[in-house]
Design a protein around this motif. Structure first.
Motif, PDB file in Angstrom:
ATOM      1  N   LYS A   1     -67.852 -54.480  14.981  1.00 28.78           N
ATOM      2  CA  LYS A   1     -66.756 -53.918  14.211  1.00 28.78           C
ATOM      3  C   LYS A   1     -66.285 -52.605  14.843  1.00 28.78           C
ATOM      4  O   LYS A   1     -67.080 -51.875  15.432  1.00 28.78           O
ATOM      5  N   SER A   2     -64.992 -52.320  14.687  1.00 28.82           N
ATOM      6  CA  SER A   2     -64.437 -51.079  15.192  1.00 28.82           C
ATOM      7  C   SER A   2     -63.227 -50.705  14.348  1.00 28.82           C
ATOM      8  O   SER A   2     -62.601 -51.566  13.724  1.00 28.82           O
ATOM      9  N   PRO A   3     -62.864 -49.417  14.307  1.00 32.30           N
ATOM     10  CA  PRO A   3     -61.745 -48.987  13.464  1.00 32.30           C
ATOM     11  C   PRO A   3     -60.399 -49.464  13.992  1.00 32.30           C
ATOM     12  O   PRO A   3     -60.208 -49.590  15.205  1.00 32.30           O
ATOM     13  N   VAL A   4     -59.472 -49.732  13.077  1.00 33.93           N
ATOM     14  CA  VAL A   4     -58.108 -50.089  13.448  1.00 33.93           C
ATOM     15  C   VAL A   4     -57.144 -49.323  12.539  1.00 33.93           C
ATOM     16  O   VAL A   4     -57.515 -48.833  11.473  1.00 33.93           O
ATOM     17  N   PHE A   5     -55.906 -49.225  13.000  1.00 34.21           N
ATOM     18  CA  PHE A   5     -54.834 -48.595  12.237  1.00 34.21           C
ATOM     19  C   PHE A   5     -53.703 -49.604  12.091  1.00 34.21           C
ATOM     20  O   PHE A   5     -53.274 -50.207  13.082  1.00 34.21           O
ATOM     21  N   LEU A   6     -53.230 -49.783  10.872  1.00 31.26           N
ATOM     22  CA  LEU A   6     -52.164 -50.735  10.583  1.00 31.26           C
ATOM     23  C   LEU A   6     -50.866 -49.950  10.413  1.00 31.26           C
ATOM     24  O   LEU A   6     -50.547 -49.477   9.323  1.00 31.26           O
ATOM     25  N   VAL A   7     -50.133 -49.765  11.518  1.00 32.05           N
ATOM     26  CA  VAL A   7     -48.923 -48.940  11.499  1.00 32.05           C
ATOM     27  C   VAL A   7     -47.823 -49.605  12.322  1.00 32.05           C
ATOM     28  O   VAL A   7     -48.093 -50.395  13.237  1.00 32.05           O
ATOM     29  N   GLU A   8     -46.576 -49.256  11.995  1.00 31.65           N
ATOM     30  CA  GLU A   8     -45.425 -49.729  12.764  1.00 31.65           C
ATOM     31  C   GLU A   8     -45.440 -51.250  12.960  1.00 31.65           C
ATOM     32  O   GLU A   8     -45.161 -51.770  14.047  1.00 31.65           O
ATOM     33  N   SER A   9     -45.768 -51.967  11.876  1.00 37.83           N
ATOM     34  CA  SER A   9     -45.789 -53.437  11.888  1.00 37.83           C
ATOM     35  C   SER A   9     -46.724 -53.997  12.955  1.00 37.83           C
ATOM     36  O   SER A   9     -46.483 -55.078  13.499  1.00 37.83           O
ATOM     37  N   ALA A  10     -47.763 -53.262  13.270  1.00 33.47           N
ATOM     38  CA  ALA A  10     -48.697 -53.702  14.306  1.00 33.47           C
ATOM     39  C   ALA A  10     -50.082 -53.132  14.012  1.00 33.47           C
ATOM     40  O   ALA A  10     -50.274 -52.360  13.070  1.00 33.47           O
ATOM     41  N   VAL A  11     -51.039 -53.540  14.827  1.00 28.03           N
ATOM     42  CA  VAL A  11     -52.412 -53.079  14.687  1.00 28.03           C
ATOM     43  C   VAL A  11     -52.809 -52.294  15.938  1.00 28.03           C
ATOM     44  O   VAL A  11     -52.716 -52.796  17.057  1.00 28.03           O
ATOM     45  N   VAL A  12     -53.217 -51.048  15.736  1.00 24.21           N
ATOM     46  CA  VAL A  12     -53.787 -50.261  16.829  1.00 24.21           C
ATOM     47  C   VAL A  12     -55.285 -50.506  16.808  1.00 24.21           C
ATOM     48  O   VAL A  12     -55.945 -50.255  15.801  1.00 24.21           O
ATOM     49  N   TRP A  13     -55.838 -50.995  17.925  1.00 20.94           N
ATOM     50  CA  TRP A  13     -57.257 -51.312  17.950  1.00 20.94           C
ATOM     51  C   TRP A  13     -57.819 -50.967  19.322  1.00 20.94           C
ATOM     52  O   TRP A  13     -57.146 -50.391  20.170  1.00 20.94           O
ATOM     53  N   GLY A  14     -59.086 -51.300  19.538  1.00 21.79           N
ATOM     54  CA  GLY A  14     -59.716 -51.093  20.827  1.00 21.79           C
ATOM     55  C   GLY A  14     -59.892 -49.622  21.186  1.00 21.79           C
ATOM     56  O   GLY A  14     -60.103 -48.765  20.323  1.00 21.79           O
ATOM     57  N   PHE A  15     -59.785 -49.338  22.481  1.00 25.92           N
ATOM     58  CA  PHE A  15     -60.006 -47.985  23.000  1.00 25.92           C
ATOM     59  C   PHE A  15     -59.099 -46.971  22.314  1.00 25.92           C
ATOM     60  O   PHE A  15     -59.544 -45.898  21.886  1.00 25.92           O
ATOM     61  N   THR A  16     -57.811 -47.308  22.186  1.00 23.83           N
ATOM     62  CA  THR A  16     -56.842 -46.374  21.614  1.00 23.83           C
ATOM     63  C   THR A  16     -57.207 -46.012  20.182  1.00 23.83           C
ATOM     64  O   THR A  16     -57.217 -44.833  19.807  1.00 23.83           O
ATOM     65  N   ALA A  17     -57.515 -47.011  19.360  1.00 20.05           N
ATOM     66  CA  ALA A  17     -57.887 -46.747  17.975  1.00 20.05           C
ATOM     67  C   ALA A  17     -59.169 -45.929  17.893  1.00 20.05           C
ATOM     68  O   ALA A  17     -59.306 -45.049  17.036  1.00 20.05           O
ATOM     69  N   GLY A  18     -60.110 -46.220  18.778  1.00 20.41           N
ATOM     70  CA  GLY A  18     -61.373 -45.484  18.766  1.00 20.41           C
ATOM     71  C   GLY A  18     -61.180 -44.005  19.040  1.00 20.41           C
ATOM     72  O   GLY A  18     -61.790 -43.151  18.386  1.00 20.41           O
ATOM     73  N   VAL A  19     -60.311 -43.680  20.012  1.00 19.40           N
ATOM     74  CA  VAL A  19     -60.060 -42.280  20.341  1.00 19.40           C
ATOM     75  C   VAL A  19     -59.306 -41.590  19.201  1.00 19.40           C
ATOM     76  O   VAL A  19     -59.635 -40.459  18.819  1.00 19.40           O
ATOM     77  N   ILE A  20     -58.295 -42.265  18.643  1.00 18.10           N
ATOM     78  CA  ILE A  20     -57.560 -41.679  17.518  1.00 18.10           C
ATOM     79  C   ILE A  20     -58.511 -41.407  16.353  1.00 18.10           C
ATOM     80  O   ILE A  20     -58.481 -40.339  15.730  1.00 18.10           O
ATOM     81  N   ASP A  21     -59.365 -42.374  16.057  1.00 14.99           N
ATOM     82  CA  ASP A  21     -60.326 -42.240  14.961  1.00 14.99           C
ATOM     83  C   ASP A  21     -61.204 -41.010  15.147  1.00 14.99           C
ATOM     84  O   ASP A  21     -61.432 -40.240  14.205  1.00 14.99           O
ATOM     85  N   ARG A  22     -61.689 -40.793  16.357  1.00 15.53           N
ATOM     86  CA  ARG A  22     -62.576 -39.658  16.625  1.00 15.53           C
ATOM     87  C   ARG A  22     -61.827 -38.323  16.577  1.00 15.53           C
ATOM     88  O   ARG A  22     -62.371 -37.319  16.102  1.00 15.53           O
ATOM     89  N   ILE A  23     -60.590 -38.304  17.056  1.00 15.92           N
ATOM     90  CA  ILE A  23     -59.802 -37.073  16.994  1.00 15.92           C
ATOM     91  C   ILE A  23     -59.542 -36.696  15.540  1.00 15.92           C
ATOM     92  O   ILE A  23     -59.706 -35.530  15.146  1.00 15.92           O
ATOM     93  N   LEU A  24     -59.138 -37.670  14.728  1.00 17.26           N
ATOM     94  CA  LEU A  24     -58.890 -37.391  13.318  1.00 17.26           C
ATOM     95  C   LEU A  24     -60.160 -36.869  12.640  1.00 17.26           C
ATOM     96  O   LEU A  24     -60.112 -35.951  11.813  1.00 17.26           O
ATOM     97  N   HIS A  25     -61.290 -37.469  12.987  1.00 17.28           N
ATOM     98  CA  HIS A  25     -62.555 -37.080  12.370  1.00 17.28           C
ATOM     99  C   HIS A  25     -62.948 -35.657  12.749  1.00 17.28           C
ATOM    100  O   HIS A  25     -63.216 -34.822  11.867  1.00 17.28           O
ATOM    101  N   TYR A  26     -62.984 -35.361  14.045  1.00 17.48           N
ATOM    102  CA  TYR A  26     -63.481 -34.058  14.483  1.00 17.48           C
ATOM    103  C   TYR A  26     -62.468 -32.941  14.283  1.00 17.48           C
ATOM    104  O   TYR A  26     -62.842 -31.756  14.269  1.00 17.48           O
ATOM    105  N   ALA A  27     -61.193 -33.290  14.100  1.00 16.30           N
ATOM    106  CA  ALA A  27     -60.197 -32.276  13.771  1.00 16.30           C
ATOM    107  C   ALA A  27     -60.152 -32.000  12.273  1.00 16.30           C
ATOM    108  O   ALA A  27     -59.438 -31.096  11.823  1.00 16.30           O
ATOM    109  N   GLY A  28     -60.901 -32.784  11.481  1.00 14.53           N
ATOM    110  CA  GLY A  28     -60.916 -32.597  10.042  1.00 14.53           C
ATOM    111  C   GLY A  28     -59.690 -33.160   9.345  1.00 14.53           C
ATOM    112  O   GLY A  28     -59.413 -32.824   8.191  1.00 14.53           O
TER     113      GLY A  28
END
Length: 220
Positions: A176-203
């Motif tokens: 399992k890995s995080p995804v983002f459901l935006v702009e009528s599409a799914v952001v997944w894989g490497f890109t979603a993983g990096v976004i997820d971590r930035i959002l987390h560590y930036a608070g």
């Protein structure tokens, strides 16, 4: 290619602090091979200000590409010899050059304020350096080569942090890995993983339902 932190908007302060302190293993469980193997590449994580506040530039890869077809991703690609030292300013030059080639972005309007640790994409063998930029002077962007890119767009950070737009993907291989459901599409894989971590560590992360599952094969 200088990394400059002066003059950034206040809302970028949490991201800047995260860049200064985050460790490679906090971003991904896939780190570059110790023997130096892998194809050096870079991506541009470009944050600007839109009508709804902070936003992120993304691209949709053309569906005809042999690898990662149709995926949403940061602008970026492999380092060229002209970009210079992969251990120096090479990744910054590559990220800006690739973003210009893919989206028409004017790199003169981008202030690079940080570089994250190198990460690894095992399936393709890419060693990826995420380069963070502040879109100080926005320029028009769009599809330059339809054979490479299907769409260029920005996503408000408010949409990325919206719990309704978050889920976990069930990969065909089972993990399992995080995804983002935006702009009528799914952001997944490497890109979603990096976004997820930035959002987390930036608070910036908001509580969301990690039990909500999306079968990735329906969107890959």
């Amino acid at each position: 290619m200088d990394v400059r932190t002066e003059g950034l908007p206040a809302w970028l302060d949490p991201v800047l602090q995260a860049v200064k302190t985050v460790e490679p293993a906090q971003l991904s469980r896939f780190l570059p091979p110790e023997d130096g193997a892998g194809r050096q590449s870079a991506v541009l994580i470009l944050l600007g200000e839109g009508e709804r506040g902070p936003e992120l530039l993304l691209t949709e890869r053309a569906g005809s590409l042999r690898s990662h077809a149709g995926q949403l991703s940061f602008p970026g690609g492999s380092l060229d010899p002209a970009d210079g030292d992969p251990a120096g300013a090479g990744p910054i030059r590559a990220a800006l050059r690739e973003a210009q080639e893919e989206t028409g972005l004017d790199p003169r309007g981008v202030q690079v304020f940080g570089v994250l640790p190198k990460l690894y994409i095992p399936v393709s063998g890419f060693v990826v350096t995420p380069v963070l930029g502040w879109w100080r002077d926005p320029s028009p962007v769009g599809v330059v080569d339809p054979g490479e890119t299907a769409r260029v767009f920005t996503v408000p950070v408010a949409d990325l942090t919206d719990p309704e737009h978050r889920a976990m993907a069930v990969h065909p291989r089972g993990h399992k890995s995080p995804v983002f459901l935006v702009e009528s599409a799914v952001v997944w894989g490497f890109t979603a993983g990096v976004i997820d971590r930035i959002l987390h560590y930036a608070g910036w992360e908001r509580p969301w339902n990690r039990e909500r599952l999306v079968p990735l094969e329906h969107h890959a």
